[in-house]
Design a protein around this motif. Sequence first.
Motif, PDB file in Angstrom:
ATOM      1  N   MET A  72       0.810  -1.202   0.000  1.00  0.00           N
ATOM      2  CA  MET A  72       0.000   0.000   0.000  1.00  0.00           C
ATOM      3  C   MET A  72       0.852   1.263   0.000  1.00  0.00           C
ATOM      4  SD  MET A  72      -2.882   1.331  -0.149  1.00  0.00           S
ATOM      5  CE  MET A  72      -3.461   2.975   0.044  1.00  0.00           C
ATOM      6  N   SER A  73       2.040   1.213   0.595  1.00  0.00           N
ATOM      7  CA  SER A  73       2.893   2.406   0.671  1.00  0.00           C
ATOM      8  C   SER A  73       3.307   2.899  -0.711  1.00  0.00           C
ATOM      9  CB  SER A  73       4.116   2.136   1.530  1.00  0.00           C
ATOM     10  OG  SER A  73       3.712   1.860   2.861  1.00  0.00           O
ATOM     11  N   GLN A  74       3.498   1.988  -1.652  1.00  0.00           N
ATOM     12  CA  GLN A  74       3.830   2.409  -3.018  1.00  0.00           C
ATOM     13  C   GLN A  74       2.670   3.196  -3.612  1.00  0.00           C
ATOM     14  OE1 GLN A  74       6.809   2.173  -4.815  1.00  0.00           O
ATOM     15  NE2 GLN A  74       5.673   3.587  -6.115  1.00  0.00           N
ATOM     16  N   ALA A  75       1.448   2.857  -3.246  1.00  0.00           N
ATOM     17  CA  ALA A  75       0.280   3.599  -3.721  1.00  0.00           C
ATOM     18  C   ALA A  75       0.306   5.046  -3.225  1.00  0.00           C
ATOM     19  CB  ALA A  75      -1.002   2.904  -3.273  1.00  0.00           C
ATOM     20  N   VAL A  76       0.843   5.269  -2.042  1.00  0.00           N
ATOM     21  CA  VAL A  76       0.969   6.633  -1.518  1.00  0.00           C
ATOM     22  C   VAL A  76       1.954   7.423  -2.377  1.00  0.00           C
ATOM     23  CG1 VAL A  76       1.638   8.034   0.475  1.00  0.00           C
ATOM     24  CG2 VAL A  76       0.410   5.882   0.822  1.00  0.00           C
ATOM     25  N   VAL A  77       3.084   6.815  -2.690  1.00  0.00           N
ATOM     26  CA  VAL A  77       4.077   7.457  -3.548  1.00  0.00           C
ATOM     27  C   VAL A  77       3.466   7.772  -4.909  1.00  0.00           C
ATOM     28  CG1 VAL A  77       6.294   7.149  -4.719  1.00  0.00           C
ATOM     29  CG2 VAL A  77       6.018   6.379  -2.353  1.00  0.00           C
ATOM     30  N   ASP A  78       2.763   6.811  -5.476  1.00  0.00           N
ATOM     31  CA  ASP A  78       2.141   7.015  -6.788  1.00  0.00           C
ATOM     32  C   ASP A  78       1.136   8.153  -6.750  1.00  0.00           C
ATOM     33  OD1 ASP A  78       3.649   4.858  -7.647  1.00  0.00           O
ATOM     34  OD2 ASP A  78       1.973   3.432  -7.564  1.00  0.00           O
ATOM     35  N   SER A 135      12.191   6.885  -3.040  1.00  0.00           N
ATOM     36  CA  SER A 135      13.047   5.731  -2.782  1.00  0.00           C
ATOM     37  C   SER A 135      12.246   4.680  -2.031  1.00  0.00           C
ATOM     38  CB  SER A 135      14.293   6.130  -1.979  1.00  0.00           C
ATOM     39  OG  SER A 135      13.938   6.592  -0.704  1.00  0.00           O
ATOM     40  N   ASP A 136      12.753   3.474  -2.105  1.00  0.00           N
ATOM     41  CA  ASP A 136      12.144   2.339  -1.420  1.00  0.00           C
ATOM     42  C   ASP A 136      13.276   1.438  -0.948  1.00  0.00           C
ATOM     43  OD1 ASP A 136      10.794   0.093  -0.560  1.00  0.00           O
ATOM     44  OD2 ASP A 136      10.213  -0.562  -2.559  1.00  0.00           O
ATOM     45  N   ALA A 137      13.562   1.514   0.335  1.00  0.00           N
ATOM     46  CA  ALA A 137      14.595   0.662   0.912  1.00  0.00           C
ATOM     47  C   ALA A 137      13.930  -0.326   1.854  1.00  0.00           C
ATOM     48  CB  ALA A 137      15.621   1.506   1.654  1.00  0.00           C
ATOM     49  N   PHE A 138      13.912  -1.588   1.460  1.00  0.00           N
ATOM     50  CA  PHE A 138      13.355  -2.659   2.283  1.00  0.00           C
ATOM     51  C   PHE A 138      11.889  -2.419   2.631  1.00  0.00           C
ATOM     52  CE2 PHE A 138      17.889  -2.174   3.262  1.00  0.00           C
ATOM     53  CZ  PHE A 138      18.350  -3.366   2.730  1.00  0.00           C
ATOM     54  N   SER A 166      -3.836   4.586   9.551  1.00  0.00           N
ATOM     55  CA  SER A 166      -4.422   3.511  10.344  1.00  0.00           C
ATOM     56  C   SER A 166      -5.527   2.806   9.572  1.00  0.00           C
ATOM     57  CB  SER A 166      -4.970   4.060  11.662  1.00  0.00           C
ATOM     58  OG  SER A 166      -5.993   5.005  11.418  1.00  0.00           O
ATOM     59  N   VAL A 167      -6.017   3.431   8.506  1.00  0.00           N
ATOM     60  CA  VAL A 167      -7.071   2.853   7.676  1.00  0.00           C
ATOM     61  C   VAL A 167      -6.484   1.910   6.628  1.00  0.00           C
ATOM     62  CG1 VAL A 167      -8.922   3.403   6.047  1.00  0.00           C
ATOM     63  CG2 VAL A 167      -8.519   4.894   8.008  1.00  0.00           C
ATOM     64  N   ASN A 168      -5.441   2.366   5.926  1.00  0.00           N
ATOM     65  CA  ASN A 168      -4.852   1.607   4.817  1.00  0.00           C
ATOM     66  C   ASN A 168      -3.607   0.808   5.207  1.00  0.00           C
ATOM     67  OD1 ASN A 168      -6.733   2.743   3.024  1.00  0.00           O
ATOM     68  ND2 ASN A 168      -5.482   4.577   2.874  1.00  0.00           N
ATOM     69  N   ASN A 169      -3.130   1.000   6.425  1.00  0.00           N
ATOM     70  CA  ASN A 169      -1.911   0.350   6.893  1.00  0.00           C
ATOM     71  C   ASN A 169      -0.709   0.682   6.010  1.00  0.00           C
ATOM     72  OD1 ASN A 169      -0.555  -1.121   8.844  1.00  0.00           O
ATOM     73  ND2 ASN A 169      -0.680  -3.006   7.660  1.00  0.00           N
ATOM     74  N   ALA A 170      -0.651   1.910   5.504  1.00  0.00           N
ATOM     75  CA  ALA A 170       0.476   2.380   4.713  1.00  0.00           C
ATOM     76  C   ALA A 170       1.356   3.248   5.594  1.00  0.00           C
ATOM     77  CB  ALA A 170      -0.017   3.176   3.519  1.00  0.00           C
ATOM     78  N   ARG A 171       2.643   3.228   5.311  1.00  0.00           N
ATOM     79  CA  ARG A 171       3.594   4.033   6.061  1.00  0.00           C
ATOM     80  C   ARG A 171       4.515   4.719   5.069  1.00  0.00           C
ATOM     81  NH1 ARG A 171       7.512   0.905   9.983  1.00  0.00           N
ATOM     82  NH2 ARG A 171       8.449   0.424   7.990  1.00  0.00           N
ATOM     83  N   ILE A 172       4.866   5.974   5.344  1.00  0.00           N
ATOM     84  CA  ILE A 172       5.733   6.708   4.427  1.00  0.00           C
ATOM     85  C   ILE A 172       6.528   7.757   5.191  1.00  0.00           C
ATOM     86  CG2 ILE A 172       4.024   8.460   3.823  1.00  0.00           C
ATOM     87  CD1 ILE A 172       5.130   8.138   0.883  1.00  0.00           C
ATOM     88  N   ARG A 173       7.675   8.102   4.609  1.00  0.00           N
ATOM     89  CA  ARG A 173       8.470   9.221   5.097  1.00  0.00           C
ATOM     90  C   ARG A 173       8.471  10.303   4.036  1.00  0.00           C
ATOM     91  NH1 ARG A 173      12.189   5.132   6.089  1.00  0.00           N
ATOM     92  NH2 ARG A 173      13.355   5.842   4.273  1.00  0.00           N
ATOM     93  N   ALA A 174       8.355  11.538   4.477  1.00  0.00           N
ATOM     94  CA  ALA A 174       8.529  12.689   3.591  1.00  0.00           C
ATOM     95  C   ALA A 174       9.760  13.435   4.079  1.00  0.00           C
ATOM     96  CB  ALA A 174       7.300  13.580   3.619  1.00  0.00           C
ATOM     97  N   ARG A 175      10.558  13.878   3.147  1.00  0.00           N
ATOM     98  CA  ARG A 175      11.822  14.528   3.484  1.00  0.00           C
ATOM     99  C   ARG A 175      11.955  15.808   2.664  1.00  0.00           C
ATOM    100  NH1 ARG A 175      16.912  12.168   5.248  1.00  0.00           N
ATOM    101  NH2 ARG A 175      15.770  10.204   5.270  1.00  0.00           N
TER     102      ARG A 175
END
Length: 111
Positions: free
Chosen positions: A1-7, A21-24, A79-88
């Motif tokens: 799901m996290s890739q969907a956030v990036v997209d 980026s996507d590390a692990f 908490s709904v989609n169980n996605a996690r992301i960092r913004a920098r």
Amino acid sequence: MSQAVVDRLQTQFAERVLETSDAFGDHEVVVALKDWAEVAQFLKDDSELQMDHFIDLTAVDYPERESARFDLVLMMRSSVNNARIRARTYVKDGEEPATLSGVWSGANWAE
């Protein structure tokens, strides 16, 4: 799901997403300092993403780096989609980033 956030961010902000980026499985986007607060607000408010859980806001100091001394890093999840992301974003010495405490009141402590 996290890739969907990036997209979704790349669709919404196009060239204003400077890097990804996507590390692990940990996804990250880099945005310009001028877009920092707008991207954070979008991540929280977008009905598709629902990044409703502020995890942390921190900075990393690179004193030897001349272009931008600091990395400002926001970690959040949905908490709904169980996605996690960092913004920098990159911050030069003396620059003052926009506050995120209006987006997440918990950011006030770190700012």
